[in-house]
Design a protein around this motif. Structure first.
Motif, PDB file in Angstrom:
ATOM      1  N   ASP A  46       3.074   6.487 -17.022  1.00 31.85           N
ATOM      2  CA  ASP A  46       4.497   6.803 -16.954  1.00 31.85           C
ATOM      3  C   ASP A  46       4.664   8.098 -16.160  1.00 31.85           C
ATOM      4  OD1 ASP A  46       7.196   7.016 -17.313  1.00 31.85           O
ATOM      5  OD2 ASP A  46       7.091   7.568 -19.424  1.00 31.85           O
ATOM      6  N   LEU A  47       4.711   7.943 -14.830  1.00 33.10           N
ATOM      7  CA  LEU A  47       4.824   9.095 -13.945  1.00 33.10           C
ATOM      8  C   LEU A  47       5.976   8.874 -12.971  1.00 33.10           C
ATOM      9  CD1 LEU A  47       1.027   9.446 -13.077  1.00 33.10           C
ATOM     10  CD2 LEU A  47       2.328  10.907 -14.631  1.00 33.10           C
ATOM     11  N   ASN A  48       6.565   9.985 -12.512  1.00 34.36           N
ATOM     12  CA  ASN A  48       7.603   9.836 -11.496  1.00 34.36           C
ATOM     13  C   ASN A  48       6.934   9.539 -10.154  1.00 34.36           C
ATOM     14  OD1 ASN A  48       6.951  12.294 -10.129  1.00 34.36           O
ATOM     15  ND2 ASN A  48       8.190  13.447 -11.596  1.00 34.36           N
ATOM     16  N   GLU A  49       7.715   9.321  -9.146  1.00 38.01           N
ATOM     17  CA  GLU A  49       7.186   8.863  -7.859  1.00 38.01           C
ATOM     18  C   GLU A  49       6.190   9.848  -7.236  1.00 38.01           C
ATOM     19  OE1 GLU A  49       8.757   7.480  -3.467  1.00 38.01           O
ATOM     20  OE2 GLU A  49      10.197   7.588  -5.112  1.00 38.01           O
ATOM     21  N   SER A  50       6.512  11.124  -7.237  1.00 41.00           N
ATOM     22  CA  SER A  50       5.606  12.101  -6.622  1.00 41.00           C
ATOM     23  C   SER A  50       4.317  12.258  -7.426  1.00 41.00           C
ATOM     24  CB  SER A  50       6.298  13.454  -6.443  1.00 41.00           C
ATOM     25  OG  SER A  50       6.599  14.033  -7.686  1.00 41.00           O
ATOM     26  N   GLU A  51       4.417  12.230  -8.749  1.00 39.20           N
ATOM     27  CA  GLU A  51       3.227  12.317  -9.599  1.00 39.20           C
ATOM     28  C   GLU A  51       2.334  11.093  -9.414  1.00 39.20           C
ATOM     29  OE1 GLU A  51       5.358  14.773 -13.245  1.00 39.20           O
ATOM     30  OE2 GLU A  51       5.362  12.580 -13.243  1.00 39.20           O
ATOM     31  N   LEU A  52       2.965   9.937  -9.353  1.00 39.60           N
ATOM     32  CA  LEU A  52       2.215   8.699  -9.163  1.00 39.60           C
ATOM     33  C   LEU A  52       1.540   8.693  -7.794  1.00 39.60           C
ATOM     34  CD1 LEU A  52       1.395   5.995 -10.330  1.00 39.60           C
ATOM     35  CD2 LEU A  52       3.488   5.016  -9.387  1.00 39.60           C
ATOM     36  N   SER A  53       2.235   9.176  -6.797  1.00 39.61           N
ATOM     37  CA  SER A  53       1.668   9.265  -5.456  1.00 39.61           C
ATOM     38  C   SER A  53       0.440  10.179  -5.452  1.00 39.61           C
ATOM     39  CB  SER A  53       2.727   9.774  -4.483  1.00 39.61           C
ATOM     40  OG  SER A  53       2.179   9.934  -3.212  1.00 39.61           O
ATOM     41  N   HIS A  54       0.545  11.318  -6.129  1.00 41.91           N
ATOM     42  CA  HIS A  54      -0.573  12.259  -6.228  1.00 41.91           C
ATOM     43  C   HIS A  54      -1.742  11.622  -6.984  1.00 41.91           C
ATOM     44  CE1 HIS A  54      -1.962  16.626  -7.192  1.00 41.91           C
ATOM     45  NE2 HIS A  54      -2.686  16.065  -6.265  1.00 41.91           N
ATOM     46  N   LEU A  55      -1.451  10.939  -8.078  1.00 38.81           N
ATOM     47  CA  LEU A  55      -2.484  10.260  -8.850  1.00 38.81           C
ATOM     48  C   LEU A  55      -3.199   9.216  -7.999  1.00 38.81           C
ATOM     49  CD1 LEU A  55      -3.743   9.729 -11.760  1.00 38.81           C
ATOM     50  CD2 LEU A  55      -2.181   7.784 -11.796  1.00 38.81           C
ATOM     51  N   LEU A  56      -2.449   8.417  -7.278  1.00 36.82           N
ATOM     52  CA  LEU A  56      -3.059   7.374  -6.457  1.00 36.82           C
ATOM     53  C   LEU A  56      -3.894   7.973  -5.329  1.00 36.82           C
ATOM     54  CD1 LEU A  56      -0.166   4.766  -6.328  1.00 36.82           C
ATOM     55  CD2 LEU A  56      -2.271   4.672  -7.659  1.00 36.82           C
ATOM     56  N   GLU A  57      -3.416   9.053  -4.737  1.00 43.14           N
ATOM     57  CA  GLU A  57      -4.169   9.736  -3.683  1.00 43.14           C
ATOM     58  C   GLU A  57      -5.518  10.222  -4.226  1.00 43.14           C
ATOM     59  OE1 GLU A  57      -3.864  14.021  -1.498  1.00 43.14           O
ATOM     60  OE2 GLU A  57      -2.008  12.870  -1.641  1.00 43.14           O
ATOM     61  N   LEU A  58      -5.474  10.878  -5.385  1.00 48.65           N
ATOM     62  CA  LEU A  58      -6.714  11.363  -6.001  1.00 48.65           C
ATOM     63  C   LEU A  58      -7.613  10.211  -6.426  1.00 48.65           C
ATOM     64  CD1 LEU A  58      -5.325  14.281  -8.171  1.00 48.65           C
ATOM     65  CD2 LEU A  58      -6.858  14.480  -6.205  1.00 48.65           C
ATOM     66  N   PHE A  59      -7.005   9.166  -6.946  1.00 52.53           N
ATOM     67  CA  PHE A  59      -7.757   8.003  -7.411  1.00 52.53           C
ATOM     68  C   PHE A  59      -8.565   7.395  -6.265  1.00 52.53           C
ATOM     69  CE2 PHE A  59      -8.173   3.499  -8.507  1.00 52.53           C
ATOM     70  CZ  PHE A  59      -8.709   3.590  -9.776  1.00 52.53           C
ATOM     71  N   TYR A  60      -7.909   7.140  -5.145  1.00 53.76           N
ATOM     72  CA  TYR A  60      -8.603   6.529  -4.014  1.00 53.76           C
ATOM     73  C   TYR A  60      -9.577   7.505  -3.346  1.00 53.76           C
ATOM     74  CZ  TYR A  60      -5.823   2.404  -4.649  1.00 53.76           C
ATOM     75  OH  TYR A  60      -5.265   1.287  -5.182  1.00 53.76           O
ATOM     76  N   LYS A  61      -9.225   8.778  -3.306  1.00 49.11           N
ATOM     77  CA  LYS A  61     -10.139   9.790  -2.767  1.00 49.11           C
ATOM     78  C   LYS A  61     -11.423   9.823  -3.588  1.00 49.11           C
ATOM     79  CE  LYS A  61     -10.483  14.791  -2.188  1.00 49.11           C
ATOM     80  NZ  LYS A  61      -9.830  16.071  -2.446  1.00 49.11           N
ATOM     81  N   ASN A  62     -11.271   9.795  -4.901  1.00 50.33           N
ATOM     82  CA  ASN A  62     -12.432   9.847  -5.778  1.00 50.33           C
ATOM     83  C   ASN A  62     -13.204   8.536  -5.808  1.00 50.33           C
ATOM     84  OD1 ASN A  62     -12.566  12.576  -6.819  1.00 50.33           O
ATOM     85  ND2 ASN A  62     -10.564  12.147  -7.678  1.00 50.33           N
ATOM     86  N   LEU A  63     -12.537   7.452  -5.564  1.00 52.04           N
ATOM     87  CA  LEU A  63     -13.218   6.164  -5.444  1.00 52.04           C
ATOM     88  C   LEU A  63     -14.147   6.192  -4.230  1.00 52.04           C
ATOM     89  CD1 LEU A  63     -13.454   3.330  -6.653  1.00 52.04           C
ATOM     90  CD2 LEU A  63     -11.576   2.641  -5.173  1.00 52.04           C
ATOM     91  N   GLU A  64     -13.657   6.711  -3.116  1.00 52.98           N
ATOM     92  CA  GLU A  64     -14.495   6.855  -1.923  1.00 52.98           C
ATOM     93  C   GLU A  64     -15.643   7.830  -2.176  1.00 52.98           C
ATOM     94  OE1 GLU A  64     -14.610   5.191   1.012  1.00 52.98           O
ATOM     95  OE2 GLU A  64     -13.192   3.900  -0.035  1.00 52.98           O
ATOM     96  N   PHE A  65     -15.350   8.910  -2.879  1.00 52.41           N
ATOM     97  CA  PHE A  65     -16.397   9.867  -3.234  1.00 52.41           C
ATOM     98  C   PHE A  65     -17.501   9.177  -4.032  1.00 52.41           C
ATOM     99  CE2 PHE A  65     -18.022  12.264  -6.859  1.00 52.41           C
ATOM    100  CZ  PHE A  65     -18.857  13.153  -6.205  1.00 52.41           C
ATOM    101  N   LEU A  66     -17.128   8.377  -5.021  1.00 51.82           N
ATOM    102  CA  LEU A  66     -18.134   7.695  -5.852  1.00 51.82           C
ATOM    103  C   LEU A  66     -18.974   6.724  -5.032  1.00 51.82           C
ATOM    104  CD1 LEU A  66     -16.224   7.030  -9.179  1.00 51.82           C
ATOM    105  CD2 LEU A  66     -18.145   8.586  -8.811  1.00 51.82           C
ATOM    106  N   LYS A  67     -18.368   6.053  -4.077  1.00 49.16           N
ATOM    107  CA  LYS A  67     -19.127   5.152  -3.213  1.00 49.16           C
ATOM    108  C   LYS A  67     -20.148   5.933  -2.395  1.00 49.16           C
ATOM    109  CE  LYS A  67     -15.442   1.754  -2.597  1.00 49.16           C
ATOM    110  NZ  LYS A  67     -14.487   1.194  -1.609  1.00 49.16           N
TER     111      LYS A  67
END
Length: 91
Positions: A46-67
């Motif tokens: 339950d996040l607003n648009e900017s928070e969700l955008s930040h979460l998704l950015e970090l999520f995908y950044k960290n997914l690439e990091f884990l790979k």
């Protein structure tokens, strides 16, 4: 409100995890995923648009990091196996 607080806490933890060194970051990301994604998934946040955008950015950044981290650990393990084999063959 509880869902919102949990979502904000997840975002704050992910922001913090992004600042850690590689080993701690990898371990923390695994724990973070188990804690926040295992049961409900990211769609339950339950996040607003900017928070969700930040979460998704970090999520995908960290997914690439884990790979990349997984790949580098694999290379290190292969090198260690070669060294071990070389040392064992010397004796």
């Amino acid at each position: 409100m509880e869902r919102r607080n949990r979502s904000l806490k997840a975002l704050e933890e992910l922001i913090y995890i992004d600042t850690l060194d590689d080993q701690q970051r990898a371990d923390s990301l695994v724990s973070w995923g188990a804690k926040y994604l295992a049961d409900d998934g990211i769609m339950d946040f339950d996040l607003n648009e900017s928070e969700l955008s930040h979460l998704l950015e970090l999520f995908y950044k960290n997914l690439e990091f884990l790979k990349q981290y997984k790949s580098s650990i694999g290379v290190s393990m292969d090198e260690n196996q070669k060294i071990k084999k070389f040392i064992l063959n010397k004796h």
